[in-house]
Motif scaffolding. Sequence first.
Motif, mmCIF file in Angstrom:
data_model
loop_
_atom_site.group_PDB
_atom_site.id
_atom_site.type_symbol
_atom_site.label_atom_id
_atom_site.label_comp_id
_atom_site.label_asym_id
_atom_site.label_seq_id
_atom_site.Cartn_x
_atom_site.Cartn_y
_atom_site.Cartn_z
ATOM 1 N N MET A 253 0.839 -1.191 0.000
ATOM 2 C CA MET A 253 0.000 0.000 0.000
ATOM 3 C C MET A 253 0.879 1.247 0.000
ATOM 4 S SD MET A 253 -3.087 -0.799 2.545
ATOM 5 C CE MET A 253 -3.917 -2.354 2.512
ATOM 6 N N ASN A 254 0.510 2.182 -0.817
ATOM 7 C CA ASN A 254 1.264 3.413 -0.952
ATOM 8 C C ASN A 254 0.406 4.548 -0.405
ATOM 9 O OD1 ASN A 254 2.645 5.650 -1.855
ATOM 10 N ND2 ASN A 254 3.154 4.743 -3.824
ATOM 11 N N THR A 255 0.959 5.361 0.501
ATOM 12 C CA THR A 255 0.170 6.431 1.107
ATOM 13 C C THR A 255 0.705 7.821 0.786
ATOM 14 O OG1 THR A 255 1.428 6.214 3.147
ATOM 15 C CG2 THR A 255 -0.647 4.984 3.006
ATOM 16 N N GLU A 256 1.529 7.932 -0.246
ATOM 17 C CA GLU A 256 2.041 9.234 -0.656
ATOM 18 C C GLU A 256 0.879 10.195 -0.873
ATOM 19 O OE1 GLU A 256 4.987 9.110 -3.811
ATOM 20 O OE2 GLU A 256 3.884 10.728 -4.762
ATOM 21 N N SER A 257 1.026 11.445 -0.409
ATOM 22 C CA SER A 257 0.005 12.476 -0.570
ATOM 23 C C SER A 257 -1.308 12.107 0.111
ATOM 24 C CB SER A 257 -0.263 12.763 -2.053
ATOM 25 O OG SER A 257 0.905 13.119 -2.713
ATOM 26 N N ASN A 258 -1.255 11.311 1.174
ATOM 27 C CA ASN A 258 -2.449 10.893 1.912
ATOM 28 C C ASN A 258 -3.441 10.117 1.047
ATOM 29 O OD1 ASN A 258 -1.560 12.059 4.351
ATOM 30 N ND2 ASN A 258 -2.264 14.052 3.640
ATOM 31 N N ILE A 259 -2.977 9.569 -0.045
ATOM 32 C CA ILE A 259 -3.797 8.735 -0.921
ATOM 33 C C ILE A 259 -3.223 7.328 -0.883
ATOM 34 C CG2 ILE A 259 -4.616 8.332 -3.274
ATOM 35 C CD1 ILE A 259 -5.696 10.951 -2.198
ATOM 36 N N GLU A 260 -4.051 6.375 -0.519
ATOM 37 C CA GLU A 260 -3.626 4.979 -0.445
ATOM 38 C C GLU A 260 -4.015 4.261 -1.728
ATOM 39 O OE1 GLU A 260 -4.843 0.939 2.012
ATOM 40 O OE2 GLU A 260 -5.713 2.852 2.596
ATOM 41 N N LEU A 261 -3.076 3.521 -2.302
ATOM 42 C CA LEU A 261 -3.369 2.674 -3.445
ATOM 43 C C LEU A 261 -3.472 1.242 -2.953
ATOM 44 C CD1 LEU A 261 -1.023 3.896 -6.316
ATOM 45 C CD2 LEU A 261 -3.247 4.784 -5.620
ATOM 46 N N ARG A 262 -4.471 0.532 -3.461
ATOM 47 C CA ARG A 262 -4.599 -0.887 -3.158
ATOM 48 C C ARG A 262 -5.320 -1.573 -4.301
ATOM 49 N NH1 ARG A 262 -9.717 -1.675 -2.090
ATOM 50 N NH2 ARG A 262 -10.945 -0.197 -0.898
ATOM 51 N N ALA A 263 -5.177 -2.878 -4.353
ATOM 52 C CA ALA A 263 -5.813 -3.640 -5.415
ATOM 53 C C ALA A 263 -7.324 -3.447 -5.382
ATOM 54 C CB ALA A 263 -5.462 -5.122 -5.277
ATOM 55 N N PHE A 264 -7.910 -3.331 -6.551
ATOM 56 C CA PHE A 264 -9.358 -3.211 -6.748
ATOM 57 C C PHE A 264 -9.967 -4.584 -6.479
ATOM 58 C CE2 PHE A 264 -12.401 -0.815 -9.752
ATOM 59 C CZ PHE A 264 -13.516 -1.585 -9.442
ATOM 60 N N VAL A 265 -10.929 -4.630 -5.577
ATOM 61 C CA VAL A 265 -11.690 -5.854 -5.312
ATOM 62 C C VAL A 265 -13.154 -5.563 -5.583
ATOM 63 C CG1 VAL A 265 -10.016 -6.786 -3.647
ATOM 64 C CG2 VAL A 265 -11.898 -5.318 -2.843
ATOM 65 N N ILE A 266 -13.943 -6.608 -5.764
ATOM 66 C CA ILE A 266 -15.341 -6.408 -6.157
ATOM 67 C C ILE A 266 -16.134 -5.589 -5.138
ATOM 68 C CG2 ILE A 266 -16.294 -8.563 -5.253
ATOM 69 C CD1 ILE A 266 -17.093 -6.726 -8.617
ATOM 70 N N ALA A 267 -15.727 -5.586 -3.890
ATOM 71 C CA ALA A 267 -16.402 -4.750 -2.887
ATOM 72 C C ALA A 267 -16.257 -3.258 -3.210
ATOM 73 C CB ALA A 267 -15.853 -5.050 -1.497
ATOM 74 N N ASP A 268 -15.312 -2.908 -4.068
ATOM 75 C CA ASP A 268 -15.108 -1.518 -4.489
ATOM 76 C C ASP A 268 -16.026 -1.101 -5.637
ATOM 77 O OD1 ASP A 268 -12.908 -1.020 -2.723
ATOM 78 O OD2 ASP A 268 -11.615 -2.147 -4.095
ATOM 79 N N TYR A 269 -16.775 -2.033 -6.182
ATOM 80 C CA TYR A 269 -17.518 -1.777 -7.416
ATOM 81 C C TYR A 269 -18.442 -0.556 -7.331
ATOM 82 C CZ TYR A 269 -20.738 -2.112 -11.274
ATOM 83 O OH TYR A 269 -21.490 -1.807 -12.372
ATOM 84 N N GLU A 270 -19.281 -0.487 -6.307
ATOM 85 C CA GLU A 270 -20.262 0.609 -6.247
ATOM 86 C C GLU A 270 -19.578 1.971 -6.234
ATOM 87 O OE1 GLU A 270 -20.624 -2.239 -4.533
ATOM 88 O OE2 GLU A 270 -22.504 -2.971 -5.406
ATOM 89 N N ALA A 271 -18.525 2.108 -5.439
ATOM 90 C CA ALA A 271 -17.808 3.386 -5.382
ATOM 91 C C ALA A 271 -17.122 3.678 -6.718
ATOM 92 C CB ALA A 271 -16.795 3.380 -4.246
#
Length: 144
Positions: A1-19
């Motif tokens: 996980m990368n938190t540079e600039s207060n933004i976290e990157l993480r793998a897209f999972v199906i629970a992310d679909y609606e957003a």
Amino acid sequence: MNTESNIELRAFVIADYEAAFALWSSIDGLYLSESDTKEAVAVFLDRNPGFSVVAIDERGNMVGAVLCGHNGRAASLYHLAVAESARGKGVGQRLVQFCIARLTAANVARCSVFVYTDNEVGNRFWLNNGWYDPDTWKVLQRRL
């Protein structure tokens, strides 16, 4: 996980679909189709685990997303979107770098993006970040 600039990157999972769907729907020039249902995206993610990515801000809001998949020799990125509130902070570049790193690790030789010609912001982003229009071939499509 990368938190540079207060933004976290993480793998897209199906629970992310609606957003992600809500984010994609808010972007001018990004068009959704029958291939973008929750079921279709679930199949895509299952076939390409760990290649797609989301960006989450410090409040837990999704501010970026992109789908990334490959067939073993070539890859495609779909629906790169960054919320207007997060633009100009390198979020789009970081999302693409996440995908490219995974594709490189999988020994995928090339990657394409699909951008509608009327998507001025999208075209400007890609062209300003090292992508080019080879002007030597075109994509033909048929609905199944």
